[in-house]
Design a protein around this motif. Structure first.
Motif, PDB file in Angstrom:
ATOM      1  N   CYS A 240       0.916  -1.228   0.066  1.00  0.00           N
ATOM      2  CA  CYS A 240       0.044   0.008   0.004  1.00  0.00           C
ATOM      3  C   CYS A 240       0.826   1.167   0.073  1.00  0.00           C
ATOM      4  O   CYS A 240       1.665   1.327   0.776  1.00  0.00           O
ATOM      5  CB  CYS A 240      -0.939  -0.084   1.324  1.00  0.00           C
ATOM      6  SG  CYS A 240      -1.581   1.504   1.762  1.00  0.00           S
TER       7      CYS A 240
ATOM      8  N   CYS B 141       0.517   3.286   3.675  1.00  0.00           N
ATOM      9  CA  CYS B 141       1.117   2.907   5.094  1.00  0.00           C
ATOM     10  C   CYS B 141       2.036   1.874   4.723  1.00  0.00           C
ATOM     11  O   CYS B 141       2.936   1.522   5.620  1.00  0.00           O
ATOM     12  CB  CYS B 141       0.047   2.206   5.786  1.00  0.00           C
ATOM     13  SG  CYS B 141      -0.728   0.797   5.084  1.00  0.00           S
TER      14      CYS B 141
ATOM     15  N   PHE C 213      -0.421  -6.240   1.118  1.00  0.00           N
ATOM     16  CA  PHE C 213      -1.601  -6.851   0.977  1.00  0.00           C
ATOM     17  C   PHE C 213      -1.814  -7.668  -0.225  1.00  0.00           C
ATOM     18  O   PHE C 213      -1.065  -7.495  -1.170  1.00  0.00           O
ATOM     19  CB  PHE C 213      -2.806  -5.576   0.885  1.00  0.00           C
ATOM     20  CG  PHE C 213      -2.880  -5.003   2.158  1.00  0.00           C
ATOM     21  CD1 PHE C 213      -3.665  -5.435   3.128  1.00  0.00           C
ATOM     22  CD2 PHE C 213      -1.984  -3.620   2.360  1.00  0.00           C
ATOM     23  CE1 PHE C 213      -3.963  -4.391   4.304  1.00  0.00           C
ATOM     24  CE2 PHE C 213      -2.311  -2.998   3.270  1.00  0.00           C
ATOM     25  CZ  PHE C 213      -3.205  -3.570   4.419  1.00  0.00           C
TER      26      PHE C 213
ATOM     27  N   CYS D  78      -4.579   0.570   0.475  1.00  0.00           N
ATOM     28  CA  CYS D  78      -5.558  -0.393   1.170  1.00  0.00           C
ATOM     29  C   CYS D  78      -6.841   0.339   1.494  1.00  0.00           C
ATOM     30  O   CYS D  78      -6.848   1.392   1.525  1.00  0.00           O
ATOM     31  CB  CYS D  78      -4.593  -0.982   2.315  1.00  0.00           C
ATOM     32  SG  CYS D  78      -4.397   0.356   3.635  1.00  0.00           S
TER      33      CYS D  78
ATOM     34  N   ASP E   6      -6.910   2.777   4.753  1.00  0.00           N
ATOM     35  CA  ASP E   6      -6.288   4.085   4.450  1.00  0.00           C
ATOM     36  C   ASP E   6      -7.292   4.904   3.419  1.00  0.00           C
ATOM     37  O   ASP E   6      -7.441   5.872   3.574  1.00  0.00           O
ATOM     38  CB  ASP E   6      -4.879   3.924   3.397  1.00  0.00           C
ATOM     39  CG  ASP E   6      -4.024   3.451   4.427  1.00  0.00           C
ATOM     40  OD1 ASP E   6      -4.256   3.823   5.635  1.00  0.00           O
ATOM     41  OD2 ASP E   6      -2.922   3.013   4.124  1.00  0.00           O
TER      42      ASP E   6
HETATM   43 ZN   LIG Z   1      -2.572   1.295   3.705  1.00  0.00          ZN
END
Ligand SMILES: [Zn+2]
Length: 249
Positions: free
Chosen positions: A15, A18, A22, A55, A58
């Protein structure tokens, strides 16, 4: 590299916001995000581009900020109610429940005096009160005119009755005002409640709209990718198991 069919589905990606890993299916493509939200992220994140991924948590955070900005632009300044709605929105709980509970609590917390004021005001504004009052007045006057019960304790101009009526009127006015103020308070709470529900519905619809837009963009991307894979398969790397189908037609 992204066109490897089933292998692409389980691949992990980071992502951009952050920096966590994922499964790529759970990340949102930057190209499918609303332009407004995209700009907002670009202000914060350095290497943010159309190829980046973000993600879910976020994205929803940025979406909330975007909605907050929108509200601020439309209304100038966010009120406490707006903030409450936004918070409940972020937490995913219903603000309706919270505010309805607050309304009940506020109505339960009334004192004996307030309830008495309500009752008195309700009785004072009824036909029952008027009829009783007229009957009492007529009795009082007849008793004193005829000289019934010990020859009239309040003779003809009815001065004592006059005094009594003035006292009742003087007391009744503040009681009615008290009751009215409480009624206004209840109306205000209900209006706030309605406002919160409406605002939340509006935000909910906006989010649904965003989600549908995202779904469509995502699907379109996937379709294009599938088509690309098929074209590549047809162009060059035809597996040896396929050719017999061509001869039969
Ligand atoms: Zn994220």
């Amino acid at each position: 590299m992204g066109r490897n069919g089933s292998a692409a589905r389980t691949r992990m990606e980071t992502c951009a916001v952050c920096g966590k890993l994922f499964p790529s299916g759970r990340l949102y493509h930057a190209s499918s995000i609303r332009p407004g939200i995209f700009e907002l992220i670009r202000q914060d994140v350095g290497g943010w581009s159309l190829d980046s991924r973000i993600c879910g948590p976020d994205l929803s955070q940025y979406r909330r900020r975007y909605v907050a900005d929108l509200l601020e632009q439309e209304r100038g300044e966010l009120s406490g109610l707006d903030r409450q709605v936004l918070e409940s929105f972020e937490k995913g709980v219903s603000s309706v429940h919270a505010s309805a509970a607050g309304l009940d609590k506020e109505l339960e917390g009334e004192t004996l005096g307030q309830r008495a004021a309500d009752r008195v005001a309700a009785f004072g504004g009824s036909w029952g009160f008027i009829i009783t009052f007229v009957v009492v007045l007529l009795c009082w006057m007849t008793i004193n005119v005829i000289g019934f019960l010990g020859g009239g304790f309040d003779p003809y101009p009815f001065i004592l009755l006059n005094l009594l009526l003035s006292c009742i009127a003087a007391l009744q006015a503040p009681v009615i005002m008290m009751s009215q103020r409480r009624q206004e308070e209840k109306d205000r709470i209900r209006a706030e409640n309605d406002y919160m529900i409406n605002l939340r519905a509006e935000l909910e619809i906006r989010q649904l709209h965003d989600m549908i837009e995202h779904q469509m963009a995502h699907q379109w991307e996937r379709l294009a990718e599938l088509q690309q894979i098929q074209i590549e398969l047809l162009e060059g790397h035809q597996p040896p198991t396929q050719p017999p189908a061509k001869n039969s037609s």
